[in-house]
Scaffold this active site. Structure first.
Site, PDB file in Angstrom:
ATOM      1  N   ASP A   1      -9.707  16.928  26.238  1.00 29.57           N
ATOM      2  CA  ASP A   1      -9.495  15.462  26.104  1.00 29.57           C
ATOM      3  C   ASP A   1      -8.466  15.332  24.811  1.00 29.57           C
ATOM      4  OD1 ASP A   1     -10.025  12.549  27.083  1.00 29.57           O
ATOM      5  OD2 ASP A   1     -10.014  12.619  25.011  1.00 29.57           O
TER       6      ASP A   1
ATOM      7  N   TYR B   1      -3.410  10.920  18.810  1.00 25.74           N
ATOM      8  CA  TYR B   1      -4.171  11.703  18.060  1.00 25.74           C
ATOM      9  C   TYR B   1      -3.061  12.513  17.140  1.00 25.74           C
ATOM     10  CZ  TYR B   1      -8.365  10.843  21.138  1.00 25.74           C
ATOM     11  OH  TYR B   1      -9.471  10.429  21.781  1.00 25.74           O
TER      12      TYR B   1
ATOM     13  N   LYS C   1      -3.459  10.181  26.895  1.00 25.42           N
ATOM     14  CA  LYS C   1      -3.676   8.684  26.931  1.00 25.42           C
ATOM     15  C   LYS C   1      -2.458   8.078  26.198  1.00 25.42           C
ATOM     16  CE  LYS C   1      -8.558   9.743  25.556  1.00 25.42           C
ATOM     17  NZ  LYS C   1      -8.492  10.513  24.655  1.00 25.42           N
TER      18      LYS C   1
ATOM     19  N   HIS D   1      -5.071   3.997  26.616  1.00 23.68           N
ATOM     20  CA  HIS D   1      -5.932   4.433  25.360  1.00 23.68           C
ATOM     21  C   HIS D   1      -6.869   3.003  25.052  1.00 23.68           C
ATOM     22  CE1 HIS D   1      -6.135   7.237  21.856  1.00 23.68           C
ATOM     23  NE2 HIS D   1      -7.425   6.506  21.940  1.00 23.68           N
TER      24      HIS D   1
END
Ligand code: A2P
Length: 309
Positions: free
Chosen positions: A50, A55, A80, A111
């Site tokens: 994931d 990120y 996401k 997200h």
């Protein structure tokens, strides 16, 4: 009593895809950490990774997936879309795929339900002069999701879903006339101090899989020292982390423990079958201790979590 074994549990999304129940979370992993973590995870037997555009580690995550030697078709990869891209999912997806170096992702999630100004003072976290996030006032998550639906026929996402959706927002999305393709999954913070039973129940009734992020309670988690959890861990001669991950499986959710430690990555895949009475005990901890949300960004004035259910 069972000894911890590598989990092979899978769920079936309503799309027909299978999703491995334990996946590696990569939030807050730096590029180097994310690369090593994903390689170590796949070596340990993880089939589910994931990540997210926000990120900032899609490039090393994708590189590790490609370097792992495991055929792409045997892995389940989620990324996401971030708030500043809500008006342009197609471009955002392509950027993510280019960074990942992959042709498709198995699951593409919104997200957060919060659209952010794409032309603001920061690419990811635009702010207003008062310090609050610069939220787009002329857009909403219904419109974002409507555009995400168009991605499916192109074959670059196998399924779409949401993340950080409360019961209220999930119902709002499902009730929208433009929502033709149901979200396959809702990824939210779930652990014994935030079990959100009503949300989990509603999702299950609607054949939407729930996925648990921060299942250990995130960084410096008090859950790992919680006396009830420690006591159950002693009973199974397992670690508190194993109990928390196994509880997520016991209640039928996907679980995404994050770690950058090779050893912890290995042990986090090893789960046990909890007895129902222990699962129930974990279900009830929040009734005594109260709910605690560890991941609570400032989305003011947008109401993301209007109730804890
Ligand atoms: P690290 O990456 O150094 O292993 P969550 O998944 O709830 O967000 O929790 C992640 C946090 O818990 C990270 O700080 C991670 O640190 C730590 N962690 C991950 N696995 C374990 C484990 N098996 N035991 C203790 N701490 C863990």
């Amino acid at each position: 009593m069972s000894t911890p074994q590598n989990s092979t549990k899978e769920y079936t999304l309503y799309t027909g895809q299978t999703i491995p129940a334990v996946g590696l979370g990569t939030w807050q992993s730096t590029n180097e950490e994310a690369y090593e973590a994903v390689l170590n995870a796949i070596k340990a037997g993880y089939k589910h990774i994931d990540t997210a555009a926000c990120y900032g580690n899609e490039e090393p995550v994708g590189r590790a997936i490609r370097d792992s030697g495991i055929p792409r078709s045997e892995l389940f990869v989620t990324t996401k879309i971030w708030g500043t891209d809500h008006t342009r999912p197609k471009q955002a997806l392509q950027t993510s795929l280019d960074k990942l170096g992959l042709d498709y992702v198995d699951l593409y999630l919104m997200h957060w339900p919060v659209p952010l100004n794409p032309n603001g003072n920061h690419a990811l976290f635009p702010t207003l002069p008062d310090g609050n996030r610069d939220i787009s006032q002329d857009w909403d998550f219904i419109k974002t999701y409507d555009l995400m639906q168009d991605l499916i026929p192109e074959g670059k996402v196998k399924a779409i879903g949401v993340s950080n959706f409360s019961l209220t927002n999930l119902k709002k999305l499902l009730d929208a006339p433009t929502t033709k393709i149901k979200p396959a999954l809702n990824q939210v913070e779930l652990h014994p101090l935030l079990p959100q039973p009503e949300l989990v129940k509603f999702a299950k009734a609607n054949d939407i899989v729930m996925a648990a992020y921060s299942p250990l309670g995130s960084t410096s988690s008090p859950l790992l020292k919680d006396e009830t959890i420690v006591k159950i861990a002693e009973k199974y001669q397992a670690s508190p982390a194993t109990i928390l991950i196994s509880w997520a499986l016991w209640r039928g959710t996907v679980v995404l423990p994050k770690s950058v430690s090779s050893k912890r990555i290995q042990t986090n895949l090893k789960t046990i079958t909890l007895e129902d009475e222990d699962g129930e005990t974990l279900n009830n901890i929040h009734k005594v201790k109260g709910n605690t949300r560890f991941v609570l960004p400032n989305w003011f004035p947008f109401v993301v979590f209007d109730e804890i259910v």
